[in-house]
Structure formats: structure tokens, C-alpha cells
Design an enzyme around this catalytic site. Structure first.
Site, PDB file in Angstrom:
ATOM      1  N   LYS A 248      54.306  71.077  24.663  1.00 14.56           N
ATOM      2  CA  LYS A 248      53.600  71.922  23.595  1.00 14.56           C
ATOM      3  C   LYS A 248      54.376  72.420  22.522  1.00 14.56           C
ATOM      4  O   LYS A 248      54.771  73.493  22.632  1.00 14.56           O
ATOM      5  CB  LYS A 248      52.911  72.971  24.401  1.00 14.56           C
TER       6      LYS A 248
ATOM      7  N   ILE B 167      59.434  74.769  13.202  1.00 15.90           N
ATOM      8  CA  ILE B 167      59.162  74.073  11.815  1.00 15.90           C
ATOM      9  C   ILE B 167      59.079  72.508  11.880  1.00 15.90           C
ATOM     10  O   ILE B 167      59.502  71.853  12.842  1.00 15.90           O
ATOM     11  CB  ILE B 167      60.471  74.549  10.857  1.00 15.90           C
TER      12      ILE B 167
END
Ligand code: C5P
Length: 244
Positions: free
Chosen positions: A68, A72
């Protein structure tokens, strides 16, 4: 020739276990009874990426790397490139909450070797939770609206599919097509009697009837007295639901 999908292929077993030994014990016991093993944060942090190779060498089941990712875009893209170096990993996850660029980089980093799945709204999250977290009341009232919005982002970015609840799988398939993958956690067989952190739950039969491609089923199998028998029982339920 592509092997036809059998009911046990729908079952994804999360190796939510603290050690390599315990995880591999489940891999051996469930080999041939489930189609995929999911490696998530607990085992990945405990065992490191080498666990992926250990699982791959032990049987025929595929591997779902469920980390998960949420960072950035450049970092997510590079992390996905690293994941793609491990053979046997067929799916990996990234959150699809705020950044189309992050999703695009995840897909590009995968180099087409891994199917990138966007995590829409965790099945442990309720409408009330969304309200408390400051989301628009429209989403607090109807979490599936947020699932569909995020699925659109994942689809536009080129993801292979999404992680959603069984309550939304049908709508996702209807809007984004048969080949767009639905990975569905929050599965609770009627006999499991479990009440835990999962909130948007459905039975295995309801999940496949709603169009789920894969069912992530952990505690009902892991914590049963006979995990292999529990997986077989679930495969029977899936088979019956698909047949009729
Ligand atoms: O069946 P059970 O609730 O035990 O499954 C737990 C597993 O499902 C965990 O590995 C968790 O990370 C995963 N999960 C998920 N996405 C969700 C909810 C749970 O991947 N939305």
C-alpha cells in the site's frame, strides 16, 4: 494455454504472520487450496523481500505484494521498479487517495511486469470514519461514492484494477469493464462469526456474485482450527455461487 480459473484461484490468503517459519507453515498447508499469497507489511518488515523468493520456490501460488505505497511520485515509481525485479509478484498496491501522478509513476515503475492495484477506501473504514476525518458529507453518507471516484483515478492512470469492498465490486465492474481487476478484502463467511475491525464486509458467495475477481480472506482461515479445511469450505461456497 491459459489454465481455467477454479474456485480456489479466487482465494488470496494474506500471510499476516510475524515470522518466516510461521508464514511458510501456512504456505505449505494452503498450497493448492488458495490461488495467491499476499505479503503485507507485517511479514515484509519482519522477513524482508527475500520472503518473496522463498514463497515462489515453494509452490505454484502467485504472490500479491500488498505494501500500500503512498509517497511522492518518484519514490513510489522507484519502489515499484524494485518490486518488479522479484519474480512471481503479479500484483502490488498503491493508495489512490490524492495523487494521480503517484499512480502514474507506480504504473510506469511496474514496467508492465506487475499489475498495479489502487487501494480505494479500506474495508475497515466506515462512513462515520470518513466524516470524522473531514471528508465531504456526501462521502461520509456513501463511502462507495468515494470508492468510485478513486477507482476512476486508478483507471485513468493505467492501473490493472483496484482494491475495494464486495459492496462496490459490481459497480466497479459495470463502469470499468470485465478485465479491470477487483481485489476484495473484508470477506466474512456466514459461519466465521467474526466481529473485528472490518466494517464493509460480505460473504464469499456475495463477493463473487458481485463480480469480485479475487477475495482476500485472512482471519477466517488463519485463525480456524483447520486452515486447509476452512479454505476448502470457502472454495466450495465460491464454486456454488459461480454455478448458480
Ligand atoms: O480477512 P482479514 O480481515 O483477516 O484480512 C486482513 C487482510 O486484508 C490484511 O492483510 C489487510 O492488509 C488486508 N486488507 C486490504 N485492504 C483492505 C482491508 C484489508 O488489503 N481494504
Amino acid at each position: 494455454m491459459k489454465k481455467e480459473k477454479v474456485p480456489s484461484d479466487y482465494i488470496v490468503f494474506p500471510l499476516d504472520l510475524p515470522t518466516v517459519d510461521k508464514a511458510m507453515d501456512y504456505v505449505r498447508r494452503l498450497s493448492g487450496k488458495v490461488g495467491m499469497f499476499k505479503v503485507g507489511l507485517e511479514l515484509f518488515i519482519a522477513a524482508g523481500p527475500a520472503i518473496l523468493e522463498t514463497i515462489r520456490k515453494t509452490g505454484n501460488a502467485k504472490i500479491f505484494l500488498d505494501l500500500k505505497l503512498h509517497d511522492i511520485p518518484a519514490t513510489v515509481g522507484r519502489a515499484m521498479q524494485s518490486a518488479a525485479r522479484w519474480d512471481g509478484v503479479v500484483f502490488a498496491t498503491v493508495h489512490c487517495s490524492v495523487s494521480p501522478a503517484m499512480l502514474e509513476q507506480a504504473v510506469s515503475g511496474s514496467g508492465g511486469k506487475i499489475g498495479v492495484l489502487g487501494v480505494t477506501v479500506l474495508t475497515s473504514v466506515s462512513g462515520r470514519d470518513l466524516g470524522l476525518a473531514g471528508f465531504d458529507p456526501v462521502f461520509a453518507q456513501d463511502p462507495s461514492a468515494l470508492v468510485m471516484k478513486r477507482t476512476q483515478m486508478a483507471y485513468d492512470a493505467g492501473c490493472a484494477g483496484v482494491v475495494c469492498s464486495g459492496l462496490e465490486a459490481g459497480a466497479v465492474k459495470a463502469r470499468f469493464g470485465k478485465s479491470f481487476v477487483t481485489m476484495v478484502p473484508g470477506i466474512r463467511p456466514a459461519w466465521s462469526g467474526l466481529e473485528d475491525d472490518q466494517k464493509r464486509v460480505v460473504t464469499p458467495a456475495a463477493a463473487v456474485q458481485n463480480g469480485a475477481d479475487y477475495l482476500v480472506i485472512g482471519r477466517p482461515i488463519r485463525d480456524s482450527d483447520d486452515p486447509a479445511a476452512a479454505a476448502e469450505k470457502i472454495a466450495l461456497e465460491i464454486g456454488r455461487a459461480l454455478a448458480g
